[in-house]
Design a protein around this motif. Structure first.
Motif, PDB file in Angstrom:
ATOM      1  N   LEU A 397       0.673  -1.163   0.297  1.00  0.00           N
ATOM      2  CA  LEU A 397       0.232   0.310   0.431  1.00  0.00           C
ATOM      3  C   LEU A 397       0.926   1.018   0.541  1.00  0.00           C
ATOM      4  O   LEU A 397       0.852   2.346  -0.846  1.00  0.00           O
ATOM      5  CB  LEU A 397      -0.986  -0.275   1.244  1.00  0.00           C
ATOM      6  CG  LEU A 397      -2.061   0.810   1.300  1.00  0.00           C
ATOM      7  CD1 LEU A 397      -2.968   1.066   0.134  1.00  0.00           C
ATOM      8  CD2 LEU A 397      -2.489   1.106   2.881  1.00  0.00           C
ATOM      9  N   GLU A 398       1.828   1.227   0.555  1.00  0.00           N
ATOM     10  CA  GLU A 398       2.418   2.678   1.066  1.00  0.00           C
ATOM     11  C   GLU A 398       3.256   2.784  -0.705  1.00  0.00           C
ATOM     12  O   GLU A 398       3.483   3.750  -0.868  1.00  0.00           O
ATOM     13  CB  GLU A 398       3.751   2.009   2.046  1.00  0.00           C
ATOM     14  CG  GLU A 398       3.620   1.960   3.555  1.00  0.00           C
ATOM     15  CD  GLU A 398       2.682   0.757   3.689  1.00  0.00           C
ATOM     16  OE1 GLU A 398       2.581  -0.158   3.047  1.00  0.00           O
ATOM     17  OE2 GLU A 398       2.263   1.030   3.983  1.00  0.00           O
ATOM     18  N   ASP A 399       3.801   2.158  -0.935  1.00  0.00           N
ATOM     19  CA  ASP A 399       3.968   2.098  -2.387  1.00  0.00           C
ATOM     20  C   ASP A 399       3.265   2.629  -3.472  1.00  0.00           C
ATOM     21  O   ASP A 399       3.421   3.602  -4.461  1.00  0.00           O
ATOM     22  CB  ASP A 399       5.300   0.650  -3.055  1.00  0.00           C
ATOM     23  CG  ASP A 399       6.284   0.320  -2.399  1.00  0.00           C
ATOM     24  OD1 ASP A 399       6.786   1.042  -1.322  1.00  0.00           O
ATOM     25  OD2 ASP A 399       6.866  -1.066  -2.582  1.00  0.00           O
ATOM     26  N   ASN A 400       2.333   1.574  -3.391  1.00  0.00           N
ATOM     27  CA  ASN A 400       1.581   2.318  -4.375  1.00  0.00           C
ATOM     28  C   ASN A 400       0.822   3.733  -4.425  1.00  0.00           C
ATOM     29  O   ASN A 400       0.564   3.931  -4.870  1.00  0.00           O
ATOM     30  CB  ASN A 400       0.064   1.579  -4.773  1.00  0.00           C
ATOM     31  CG  ASN A 400       0.771   0.254  -5.075  1.00  0.00           C
ATOM     32  OD1 ASN A 400       1.091   0.014  -6.035  1.00  0.00           O
ATOM     33  ND2 ASN A 400       0.036  -1.809  -4.458  1.00  0.00           N
ATOM     34  N   ASP A 401       0.804   4.106  -2.979  1.00  0.00           N
ATOM     35  CA  ASP A 401       0.091   5.355  -2.553  1.00  0.00           C
ATOM     36  C   ASP A 401       1.542   6.254  -3.310  1.00  0.00           C
ATOM     37  O   ASP A 401       0.851   8.275  -3.525  1.00  0.00           O
ATOM     38  CB  ASP A 401       0.160   5.393  -1.109  1.00  0.00           C
ATOM     39  CG  ASP A 401      -1.341   5.492  -0.410  1.00  0.00           C
ATOM     40  OD1 ASP A 401      -1.992   4.587  -1.203  1.00  0.00           O
ATOM     41  OD2 ASP A 401      -1.534   4.898   0.661  1.00  0.00           O
ATOM     42  N   LEU A 402       3.182   6.210  -3.291  1.00  0.00           N
ATOM     43  CA  LEU A 402       3.245   6.950  -3.615  1.00  0.00           C
ATOM     44  C   LEU A 402       3.612   7.317  -4.976  1.00  0.00           C
ATOM     45  O   LEU A 402       3.729   7.864  -5.423  1.00  0.00           O
ATOM     46  CB  LEU A 402       5.184   6.511  -2.774  1.00  0.00           C
ATOM     47  CG  LEU A 402       6.187   7.323  -3.518  1.00  0.00           C
ATOM     48  CD1 LEU A 402       5.758   8.551  -2.658  1.00  0.00           C
ATOM     49  CD2 LEU A 402       7.083   6.918  -3.284  1.00  0.00           C
ATOM     50  N   ILE A 403       3.279   5.978  -5.876  1.00  0.00           N
ATOM     51  CA  ILE A 403       3.331   5.952  -6.996  1.00  0.00           C
ATOM     52  C   ILE A 403       2.310   6.830  -7.472  1.00  0.00           C
ATOM     53  O   ILE A 403       2.267   7.806  -8.492  1.00  0.00           O
ATOM     54  CB  ILE A 403       2.872   4.508  -7.550  1.00  0.00           C
ATOM     55  CG1 ILE A 403       5.068   3.706  -7.199  1.00  0.00           C
ATOM     56  CG2 ILE A 403       2.878   4.617  -9.094  1.00  0.00           C
ATOM     57  CD1 ILE A 403       4.830   2.544  -7.962  1.00  0.00           C
ATOM     58  N   ALA A 404       0.763   6.652  -6.777  1.00  0.00           N
ATOM     59  CA  ALA A 404      -0.243   7.626  -6.834  1.00  0.00           C
ATOM     60  C   ALA A 404      -0.309   9.162  -7.154  1.00  0.00           C
ATOM     61  O   ALA A 404      -0.345  10.072  -8.175  1.00  0.00           O
ATOM     62  CB  ALA A 404      -0.997   7.130  -6.488  1.00  0.00           C
ATOM     63  N   ALA A 405       0.539   9.351  -6.437  1.00  0.00           N
ATOM     64  CA  ALA A 405       1.420  10.241  -5.803  1.00  0.00           C
ATOM     65  C   ALA A 405       2.351  11.194  -6.765  1.00  0.00           C
ATOM     66  O   ALA A 405       2.434  12.491  -7.833  1.00  0.00           O
ATOM     67  CB  ALA A 405       1.599  11.193  -4.091  1.00  0.00           C
ATOM     68  N   SER A 406       3.422   9.941  -6.971  1.00  0.00           N
ATOM     69  CA  SER A 406       3.932  10.879  -8.589  1.00  0.00           C
ATOM     70  C   SER A 406       3.798  11.131  -9.649  1.00  0.00           C
ATOM     71  O   SER A 406       4.648  11.194 -10.969  1.00  0.00           O
ATOM     72  CB  SER A 406       5.180   9.085  -8.204  1.00  0.00           C
ATOM     73  OG  SER A 406       4.933   8.722  -9.282  1.00  0.00           O
ATOM     74  N   MET A 407       2.195  10.876 -10.172  1.00  0.00           N
ATOM     75  CA  MET A 407       1.475  11.455 -11.115  1.00  0.00           C
ATOM     76  C   MET A 407       1.173  12.365 -11.941  1.00  0.00           C
ATOM     77  O   MET A 407       0.631  12.706 -11.147  1.00  0.00           O
ATOM     78  CB  MET A 407       1.115  10.156 -11.854  1.00  0.00           C
ATOM     79  CG  MET A 407       1.192   8.888 -11.695  1.00  0.00           C
ATOM     80  SD  MET A 407       2.712   8.750 -13.094  1.00  0.00           S
ATOM     81  CE  MET A 407       1.401   9.057 -14.820  1.00  0.00           C
ATOM     82  N   PRO A 408       2.268  13.427 -12.349  1.00  0.00           N
ATOM     83  CA  PRO A 408       1.839  14.570 -12.768  1.00  0.00           C
ATOM     84  C   PRO A 408       0.813  14.307 -12.985  1.00  0.00           C
ATOM     85  O   PRO A 408       0.229  14.031 -14.105  1.00  0.00           O
ATOM     86  CB  PRO A 408       2.881  15.108 -13.336  1.00  0.00           C
ATOM     87  CG  PRO A 408       3.494  13.778 -13.911  1.00  0.00           C
ATOM     88  CD  PRO A 408       3.638  12.738 -13.580  1.00  0.00           C
ATOM     89  N   LEU A 409      -0.262  16.234 -13.507  1.00  0.00           N
ATOM     90  CA  LEU A 409      -1.232  16.033 -13.994  1.00  0.00           C
ATOM     91  C   LEU A 409      -1.756  15.746 -15.325  1.00  0.00           C
ATOM     92  O   LEU A 409      -2.114  14.805 -15.898  1.00  0.00           O
ATOM     93  CB  LEU A 409      -2.381  17.410 -13.794  1.00  0.00           C
ATOM     94  CG  LEU A 409      -3.466  17.390 -13.773  1.00  0.00           C
ATOM     95  CD1 LEU A 409      -4.507  17.322 -13.990  1.00  0.00           C
ATOM     96  CD2 LEU A 409      -3.862  18.631 -14.121  1.00  0.00           C
ATOM     97  N   LYS A 410      -0.632  16.244 -16.223  1.00  0.00           N
ATOM     98  CA  LYS A 410      -0.827  15.824 -17.837  1.00  0.00           C
ATOM     99  C   LYS A 410      -0.828  14.171 -17.871  1.00  0.00           C
ATOM    100  O   LYS A 410      -1.475  13.543 -19.413  1.00  0.00           O
ATOM    101  CB  LYS A 410       0.685  16.522 -18.401  1.00  0.00           C
ATOM    102  CG  LYS A 410      -0.086  16.754 -19.574  1.00  0.00           C
ATOM    103  CD  LYS A 410       1.776  17.226 -19.911  1.00  0.00           C
ATOM    104  CE  LYS A 410       1.665  17.048 -21.691  1.00  0.00           C
ATOM    105  NZ  LYS A 410       2.599  18.236 -22.739  1.00  0.00           N
TER     106      LYS A 410
END
Length: 586
Positions: A397-410
Motif C-alpha cells: 500500500l505504501e509503494d502504491n500510494d507513493l506511485i499514485a502521488a508521483s503522477m503529474p496531472l498531464k
C-alpha cells in the motif's frame, strides 16, 4: 536498452548520484539529467508547496534555488521499497525507482522514472521526478519505535486510569485544541489520526449523533464502488476477511472503532456555526453548538474543513416543482425504497446516486422513471471502473500510494484517456444498448473518464451495478429533462402532453461547491481570499486542497478514502511545521 534488474538498479543509482552531485556543486549541470518533456512534482520536500513543473526549462529554473534552501542530500535507492524495474506508465515504457533522501528539516521519499533519450544515444534521463516530504527531523510520528509503556509498568492505583485520561482529554474542559477538524468522515479521521501521531492536539466535531453516521444514514443498499484494498485509513488497514465492496454500515462501524483505537477526540452531535480569524492572536474564534443545545466558544490555531467535496445540496431552480403534491426530497434525504413499494417515483439526475436510488426503488416494487439532465459517463463496475486501481492489486500500500502521488496531472490525464478507451471496449454492448434508447453518453473532458469527472466536478458518472441494464431494457423508464414541459400536482407533464404520474420525486442533483460553505461559515472576505476549492487551476494541482490557503489557519481535505489517506500526511506535516515554527501560516 537496459533490460536486466541489476542494470536498471545501477542506472537509477547513478542518476541519483549525478543529481545529488549537480545540486551540491555551483558548477554542476542538471540539464543533461532531464528529458525535454519532463515533469517534477514536489510535495513539500523542497518548496514547502504541492506543485508540479512541466518541461526541463521550468524544472531547471526552480530546482537549483529551491535546493539551495532545502539542501537535499543522501539520495539513494530505498532497499525497503519496490526494487527499480521497467514498467509502463501513461503508455510509456520507463524505469521506475523509489528512493529516499534528506533535507535540512526532514526526510523524504521519491519516485524517479527514466526513459532513453533518442537524441542523446539512448542515454537514460529523467522523465518524471517526485520529491515528497515523509517526516520532520525531531518530530517523527509516534509509532511502534516509540511505543508508550502504558500504566502496566508503573501504575498509580489511586490516580486516573486510561479511560479517565481519555475522557478528560476529549472533554476540553480546560483547554482549546490546536486544530479543530470540522467533519468526521474519512477526511476528518485521516487528518486527525495523522496529527495525533505528530503530537498535535486535534478535536473532530461532527453534526451527526453517532460516529460513522455520514455513511450509516445514506440509502439502504449503498456499498463502496471501489475495492477494499484501495480504501484503507492511515495506520489501520481493513481486516483481510472484509468483502471486496464494503457496505456502508460496515464502514460506519469501522469509523467508530477507528476513533476508539486511534484515541481520536471526537464530539458527535456538534454543529460548527462559523468563525472569524484574529490575525493579531493568530487564532480562530469559533462557535460550536452541542447536542444539548448549549454553545461552546473555542480558539484553535487551525481549522480543517473535512466536510467532503461539498456539503450543501444543490437544488436546481425548477419553478414548477412547487406544484408537485407528492413527496419531494434531495438524494441526501433518501433512505430506503421499501416505503415506496407499489408507488411511482421520478428520479432527476443520472449520476451514481440517481442510478442507485432508481435501482433501489425498482427493487422495492416501485415504478421508476429516470430523468437525464445532461450527458453521463457510464462504466461497468467490473472490470472497467476498477482499471484505475489495477496497481493496488500488487505491491505494498505504501509503494502504491507513493506511485499514485508521483503522477503529474498531464500524464495522469493521458493514463485515464487510455483507460477510458479500454473501458469503452469492455462496455461496448451496454453503451450501444443505452444509446439506442436515447441515453446521452459522455466520456469526460477530452475522454479522460470518470476519475477526472470526479476531480473536476465531483460527479457526472455512474458505476453500473445493474441499473443501466434496467434502463436499457426499459424496466426503468428514461426521460430527457428537455422533454419535460413542467411539473404538476400529479407528477411531470411532457411537452407532448403525456403525464408521468409520481408519488415521489428525488432530486439527485449533486451538491454545491465548498466555496458556498466557506461563504456561509466564514463570510465573504474569507471566501474571496481563499477562492475556488476542488477542481484544477493553472498550477495543475487540486485548488486549495491538502495545503495552506491564502487564509491563514484554514485548510481543506476531501475525497475518497485513498485520497484522504495519501494527502492527510502532507497536510498534517504542514500544520506540524507551522506549530514548530518551521513554516509560515500562509
Amino acid at each position: 536498452m537496459l533490460d536486466r534488474t541489476d542494470d536498471v538498479s545501477v542506472a537509477a543509482r547513478d542518476w541519483l548520484a549525478a543529481f545529488e552531485a549537480s545540486l551540491a556543486s555551483p558548477d554542476g549541470s542538471l540539464e543533461p539529467l532531464f528529458c525535454g518533456e519532463s515533469y517534477w512534482r514536489d510535495v513539500l520536500a523542497l518548496s514547502w508547496n504541492i506543485q508540479t513543473l512541466n518541461g526541463a526549462d521550468a524544472i531547471l529554473k526552480q530546482l537549483r534555488p529551491l535546493a539551495a534552501r532545502a539542501a537535499p542530500a543522501m539520495f539513494q535507492i530505498d532497499p525497503d521499497r519496490a526494487a527499480p524495474r521497467w514498467v509502463t506508465r501513461a503508455g510509456t515504457s520507463t524505469v521506475e525507482a523509489i528512493f529516499k533522501f534528506e533535507t535540512k528539516v526532514g526526510r523524504g521519499h521519491g519516485v524517479l522514472r527514466l526513459v532513453p533519450d533518442a537524441g542523446d544515444g539512448n542515454r537514460l534521463k529523467a522523465w518524471t521526478l517526485l520529491t515528497a516530504l515523509e517526516e520532520l527531523k525531531g518530530f517523527e510520528e509516534q509509532l511502534d519505535r516509540t511505543r508508550p509503556r502504558g500504566q502496566a509498568y508503573s501504575r498509580d492505583f489511586r490516580g486516573p486510569n486510561w479511560l479517565d485520561q481519555r475522557r478528560a482529554s476529549a472533554s476540553y474542559a480546560d483547554r482549546d485544541p490546536a486544530v479543530l477538524v470540522v467533519g468526521g468522515g474519512q477526511a476528518g479521521l485521516a487528518i486527525a489520526a495523522r496529527l495525533k501521531q505528530l503530537k498535535v492536539d486535534a478535536l473532530i466535531v461532527d453534526r451527526w449523533p453517532r460516529i460513522g453516521d455520514n455513511w450509516r444514514r445514506r440509502y439502504h443498499a449503498l456499498t463502496l464502488h471501489n475495492q477494499v484494498h484501495v480504501n484503507h485509513l492511515p495506520y489501520m488497514p481493513f481486516p483481510p476477511n472484509w468483502p471486496t465492496y464494503i457496505p456502508k454500515d460496515k464502514l460506519a462501524n469501522w469509523f467508530a472503532a477507528y476513533v476508539d483505537a486511534m484515541e481520536l477526540n471526537f464530539w458527535t452531535g456538534t454543529e460548527f456555526l462559523g468563525g472569524t480569524y484574529d490575525e493579531a492572536r493568530e487564532r480562530w474564534d469559533v462557535t460550536l453548538r452541542r447536542a444539548d443545545g448549549t454553545t461552546r466558544q473555542m480558539h484553535p490555531r487551525h481549522v480543517v474543513m473535512a466536510t467532503g467535496v461539498s456539503g450543501i445540496p444543490n437544488l436546481p431552480d425548477i419553478p414548477s416543482l412547487k406544484n408537485f403534491a407528492g413527496r419531494l426530497v434531495h438524494s441526501s434525504q433518501y433512505e430506503d425504497g421499501e416505503d415506496w413499494s407499489g408507488k411511482r417515483a421520478i428520479i432527476i439526475g443520472t449520476g451514481n446516486s440517481g442510478h442507485d436510488i432508481a435501482q433501489d426503488l425498482y427493487s422495492s416494487g416501485a415504478a421508476v422513471t429516470l430523468v437525464q439532465r445532461s450527458p453521463t459517463l457510464i462504466t461497468n463496475i467490473e472490470p472497467s471502473a476498477q482499471l484505475a486501481y489495477a496497481a493496488y492489486s500488487e505491491g505494498t500500500l505504501e509503494d502504491n500510494d507513493l506511485i499514485a502521488a508521483s503522477m503529474p496531472l498531464k500524464l495522469a490525464r493521458r493514463s485515464h484517456q487510455m483507460l477510458t478507451e479500454q473501458s469503452k471496449k469492455f462496455d461496448q454492448d451496454l453503451l450501444d444498448r443505452l444509446a439506442r434508447i436515447g441515453f446521452k453518453l459522455d466520456f469526460g473532458e477530452d475522454g479522460t473518464g470518470w476519475q477526472f469527472k470526479y476531480l473536476s466536478r465531483g460527479g457526472g458518472y455512474y458505476f453500473n451495478v445493474g441499473c443501466s441494464d434496467l434502463v436499457a431494457s426499459g424496466a426503468i423508464s428514461l426521460v430527457q429533462f428537455a422533454d419535460i414541459d413542467g411539473f404538476i400536482a400529479e407528477g411531470a407533464r411532457l411537452k407532448n402532453g403525456d403525464i408521468i404520474a409520481a408519488d415521489l420525486i428525488v432530486l439527485s442533483t449533486g451538491y454545491k461547491g465548498q466555496e458556498f460553505l466557506v461563504r456561509k461559515l466564514f463570510g465573504e472576505d474569507v471566501a474571496d481570499r481563499v477562492g475556488p476549492i476542488w477542481g484544477f487551476g493553472q498550477a495543475e494541482e487540486l485548488r486549495n486542497m491538502y495545503t495552506r490557503t491564502r487564509q491563514p489557519g484554514l485548510y481543506f481535505i476531501a475525497g475518497s478514502l485513498a485520497q484522504c489517506r495519501i494527502n492527510s500526511k502532507f497536510l498534517a506535516l504542514q500544520i506540524k511545521a507551522i506549530e514548530e515554527g518551521l513554516l509560515p501560516r500562509a
